[in-house]
Design an enzyme around this catalytic site. Structure first.
Site, short mmCIF file in Angstrom:
data_model
loop_
_atom_site.label_atom_id
_atom_site.label_comp_id
_atom_site.label_asym_id
_atom_site.label_seq_id
_atom_site.Cartn_x
_atom_site.Cartn_y
_atom_site.Cartn_z
N HIS A 49 -79.89 -85.39 -19.95
CA HIS A 49 -80.39 -86.47 -20.30
C HIS A 49 -81.81 -86.63 -19.45
O HIS A 49 -81.78 -87.21 -18.20
CB HIS A 49 -79.52 -87.57 -20.00
CG HIS A 49 -78.44 -87.62 -21.29
ND1 HIS A 49 -78.69 -88.70 -22.31
CD2 HIS A 49 -77.56 -87.00 -21.64
CE1 HIS A 49 -77.76 -88.53 -23.32
NE2 HIS A 49 -77.01 -87.68 -22.57
N GLU A 63 -84.19 -88.37 -19.46
CA GLU A 63 -84.43 -89.88 -19.44
C GLU A 63 -83.60 -90.70 -18.11
O GLU A 63 -84.24 -91.83 -17.94
CB GLU A 63 -84.43 -90.77 -20.75
CG GLU A 63 -83.13 -91.01 -21.05
CD GLU A 63 -82.06 -89.80 -21.68
OE1 GLU A 63 -82.58 -88.74 -21.44
OE2 GLU A 63 -81.16 -90.26 -22.10
N CYS A 65 -79.19 -84.04 -26.17
CA CYS A 65 -77.80 -84.49 -26.22
C CYS A 65 -77.44 -84.35 -27.82
O CYS A 65 -77.65 -83.42 -28.57
CB CYS A 65 -77.26 -85.33 -25.20
SG CYS A 65 -75.72 -84.91 -24.84
N1 GLN Z 1 -70.69 -85.64 -27.12
C1 GLN Z 1 -71.85 -85.88 -27.95
C2 GLN Z 1 -71.82 -85.64 -29.51
O1 GLN Z 1 -71.04 -84.70 -29.82
C3 GLN Z 1 -72.89 -85.83 -27.52
C4 GLN Z 1 -73.20 -86.54 -25.90
C5 GLN Z 1 -74.44 -87.24 -25.63
O2 GLN Z 1 -75.27 -87.42 -26.38
N2 GLN Z 1 -74.47 -87.53 -24.43
O3 GLN Z 1 -72.25 -85.93 -30.37
#
Ligand code: GLN
Length: 197
Positions: free
Chosen positions: A175, A177, A84
């Site tokens: 995610h 994890e 992410c």
């Molecule tokens: N929206 C976050 C970003 O732009 C990422 C979201 C996440 O890591 N769950 O950095």
């Protein structure tokens, strides 16, 4: 010279965000884990996880003590797994809005691409990993909108890649994890093991 009989040591960048669940999953798979909070620690690990969180906050923390440059050097050559916000940091190009990144993973990524804060969901999708469909937990997820020829897609969401690999780099816009399925972390450990040989 690395001691190849020892279990690999995986660092988890712990400046902010969700690092505990990564540590638990990697330990269950037999890895040693360390929480990385200083650039000097990068020299002591075989691979690194850059977890989810808020990429802008990561960038703020990385501005100090040469951490950003040390991380750029590390991720160019050593196995790194971004989830992410971690994928946003690894990407060559970040959109929506444009922001600084390590520029090692040959993708274009759009932040918060599935809607506002509340667009978080759990989906199941096909993957090229053996073992059938995989659960994907999305939290304000980014979307990969373009990629170079060296990037292999292992899973997607409605045609947009969500799990990709480029040599020593692995990236998931979801995610893994937060699910019980250990296959993505196992794949990362396999990358780390083959990089040590
Ligand atoms: N929206 C976050 C970003 O732009 C990422 C979201 C996440 O890591 N769950 O950095």
């Amino acid at each position: 010279m690395a001691d190849l009989s020892a279990q690999p040591t995986i660092g988890i960048l712990a400046l902010q965000g969700a690092f505990d669940a990564h540590a638990r999953m990697l330990q269950a798979l037999g890895a040693k884990t360390v929480l990385v909070r200083k650039p000097e620690q990068l020299a002591t690990i075989d691979g690194l996880v850059i977890p989810g969180g808020e990429s802008t906050t990561f960038l703020k923390h990385l501005e100090r003590a040469g951490f950003f440059e040390a991380l750029a050097d590390f991720t160019r050559v050593k196995p790194t797994f971004g989830t992410c916000a971690g994928v946003i940091l690894l990407a060559k190009t970040v959109l929506s809005p444009a922001q600084k990144s390590l520029k090692v993973l040959d993708i274009t990524i759009e932040r918060n691409a599935y809607g506002r804060q509340n667009d978080s969901r759990i989906l199941e999708a096909e993957t090229t990993l053996p073992g059938g469909p995989i659960e994907m937990v999305y939290i304000r997820a980014p979307r990969i909108t373009a990629m170079g020829p060296g990037v292999e897609v292992l899973a997607d969401r409605e045609g947009s890649p969500t799990l990709v690999r480029q040599g020593h780099l692995l990236a998931a816009t979801f995610h893994p994890e937060l699910s019980t399925d250990p296959r993505v972390h196992q794949l990362f450990l396999d990358l780390v093991t083959s990089a040590r040989i």
